[in-house]
Design an enzyme around this catalytic site. Structure first.
Site, short mmCIF file in Angstrom:
data_model
loop_
_atom_site.label_atom_id
_atom_site.label_comp_id
_atom_site.label_asym_id
_atom_site.label_seq_id
_atom_site.Cartn_x
_atom_site.Cartn_y
_atom_site.Cartn_z
N HIS A 76 -10.76 -5.73 7.47
CA HIS A 76 -10.35 -6.69 7.18
C HIS A 76 -10.04 -8.28 7.33
O HIS A 76 -8.61 -8.97 7.58
CB HIS A 76 -8.75 -6.38 7.12
N ASP A 132 0.65 -1.52 0.28
CA ASP A 132 -0.30 -0.21 0.31
C ASP A 132 1.03 1.10 -0.08
O ASP A 132 1.20 1.90 1.07
CB ASP A 132 -1.42 -0.22 1.13
N TYR A 184 -1.93 5.43 -2.26
CA TYR A 184 -3.64 5.23 -2.22
C TYR A 184 -4.37 6.17 -3.47
O TYR A 184 -5.07 6.65 -3.02
CB TYR A 184 -4.17 5.83 -0.49
N HIS A 210 -1.57 -3.26 6.19
CA HIS A 210 -2.93 -3.63 5.70
C HIS A 210 -3.89 -2.64 7.16
O HIS A 210 -4.91 -2.56 7.10
CB HIS A 210 -3.21 -5.18 5.30
N VAL A 211 -3.19 -3.51 7.94
CA VAL A 211 -4.61 -3.40 9.43
C VAL A 211 -4.33 -2.38 10.42
O VAL A 211 -2.82 -2.54 10.88
CB VAL A 211 -4.37 -4.51 10.23
N HIS A 212 -5.17 -1.06 10.06
CA HIS A 212 -3.92 -0.19 10.54
C HIS A 212 -4.95 0.03 11.81
O HIS A 212 -5.70 0.69 12.86
CB HIS A 212 -4.95 1.56 10.61
N ASN A 265 -3.02 -4.47 -1.40
CA ASN A 265 -4.58 -3.98 -2.14
C ASN A 265 -4.30 -2.57 -2.89
O ASN A 265 -5.26 -2.69 -3.92
CB ASN A 265 -5.77 -4.47 -1.05
#
Ligand SMILES: [Fe+2]
Length: 328
Positions: A254, A122, A125, A281-283, A159
Site C-alpha cells: 500500500h 475495512d 473482508y 489499511h497498512v497491516h 477499500n
C-alpha cells in the site's frame, strides 16, 4: 443514537422500546426498513432507528423485536461537550472475522473504560470471497454485536467496503456498507455518508473518505475546506481525523496510496493544527526513532527506510498506527 438490527425471515417490528429503567421501557421510536440484493444474495430486513432527544451521560436500556423474539441491550449517551470533559475512545481498523479479529475485539473489551470505537475502515473482508459473499456481512454483524450493541462505533469507509464489482453487475460502490452502517452525516452539513464530523466530549472528530472523490472542487473537498474553520478549540481542544489509507507509510504494501490526498489536504491539517490522525489499511507497525523512519512488523525484518530529515512532515503526524486513545 442510531440503532440498527437485522431480521432474517420476516420484517417484524420497526420499533425500538427504550427507557432509563431496565424494567420500564416507557418510550418508543420507529425506524426504517431496507433490503438489498448483491449478485445472488438477498439481505434480511435491515432496520435503522434513530432515537432523538436523549439526555447526556445517561444509561438507557432498549429492546428490539417483540415477544419471544425480543432482545434487550443498553447504551450510555456521551457527556455534553466541553474542554475538560474526559472520554475514552478505542481504535480498531481492518478487523475482519478471523481468529485474530476475535483477539483484537477481546483486547478492546478488556478495557472497561472504553466508551466508543473509532473504526478506521475495512469491516468484513467479504469481498475476499467468491461473489463478495455477503453472508459475511451478516456473520460480521453477529461477531461484533457483543460490543456494538452496547456502545457507538464511528464508521470510516475502507477499500474492502467499496464492493464495486461490475463483473457481477454491481456498479454502485459501498452498497452493503452503506445499507448496513449509516452515519449521522447530515448533521455536519455533509452530502454523503462517507465523510462527516461530530463533537464528542473534548474532541472534534472529522471522518474522511479515502475512496470517495477528494480532489479540488469535489463535494468532499468543498465540505472539508468549510469544516476546519468551524472547529471551536475552546469547546473541543482535541481535533482528531480518521481516514482509511494513511498518508505516511514506508511499508512496501500500500506504499504511497494516501499520497495524493496528503498533497491536497496536509496544508489544512498543519494550518488548523490537527492533533491526531488515525488510519488503517497498512497491516504493519511503524514508528520514528532518532530522526529515522524505521519499520518493523511481526512477519518482516526491521529495516531503516529513509531519514525523516528529508521530509517536512511533522513528527506528530507520522506515528499513525495506534491501538487506543484516551481523549482526556
Ligand atoms: Fe484497507
Amino acid at each position: 443514537m442510531i440503532i440498527s438490527w437485522v431480521t432474517t425471515l420476516e420484517p417484524g417490528s420497526r420499533t425500538v422500546l427504550y427507557g432509563t429503567s431496565k424494567h420500564n421501557l416507557n418510550r418508543s421510536a420507529k425506524g426504517k426498513l431496507t433490503r438489498y440484493k448483491f449478485y445472488n444474495y438477498t439481505s434480511g430486513y435491515i432496520h435503522h432507528c434513530t432515537i432523538k432527544k436523549l439526555k447526556f451521560d445517561t444509561k438507557y436500556y432498549y429492546a428490539v423485536g417483540t415477544e419471544e423474539t425480543m432482545r434487550k441491550f443498553w447504551f450510555t449517551t456521551p457527556p455534553k461537550s466541553g474542554p475538560d470533559v474526559p472520554y475514552t475512545f478505542g481504535l480498531i481498523g481492518d478487523l475482519g472475522q478471523s481468529f485474530d479479529s476475535n483477539v483484537t475485539l477481546a483486547h478492546y473489551e478488556s478495557n472497561s473504560k472504553a466508551q466508543a470505537v473509532l473504526f478506521v475502515g475495512d469491516l468484513t473482508y467479504a469481498d475476499n470471497y467468491p461473489y463478495h459473499d455477503n453472508v459475511r456481512w451478516d456473520t460480521w454483524g453477529r461477531f461484533v454485536e457483543r460490543n456494538l450493541a452496547y456502545q457507538p462505533w464511528i464508521w470510516t469507509a475502507g477499500n474492502h467496503d467499496i464492493d464495486f464489482a461490475p463483473e457481477l453487475g454491481e456498479t454502485k460502490p459501498f452498497k452493503p456498507y452503506s445499507q448496513r452502517y449509516p452515519t449521522p452525516y447530515k448533521a455536519s452539513g455533509s452530502t454523503a455518508p462517507y465523510w462527516y464530523s461530530f463533537k464528542r466530549a473534548s474532541a472534534y472528530v472529522i471522518v474522511l473518505a479515502s475512496y470517495s472523490a477528494y480532489g479540488k472542487h469535489t463535494p468532499q473537498y468543498t465540505w472539508l475546506r468549510a469544516e476546519f474553520p468551524k472547529v471551536n478549540r475552546s469547546e473541543t481542544p482535541w481535533l482528531i481525523v480518521l481516514m482509511h489509507a494513511p498518508w505516511y507509510n514506508s511499508y512496501y504494501y500500500h506504499y504511497m496510496e494516501g499520497e495524493s490526498m496528503r498533497v491536497l489536504y496536509e496544508p489544512w491539517f498543519v494550518k488548523y493544527k490537527v492533533d491526531l490522525v488515525f488510519a488503517g489499511h497498512v497491516h504493519a507497525y511503524e514508528r520514528t526513532v532518532s530522526g529515522q523512519t524505521t519499520l518493523s512488523s511481526s512477519n518482516h525484518q526491521s529495516r531503516v527506510l529513509r531519514s525523516s530529515a528529508q521530509s517536512n512532515t511533522p513528527i506528530l503526524m507520522r506515528n499513525l498506527i495506534c491501538y487506543s486513545l484516551v481523549a482526556a
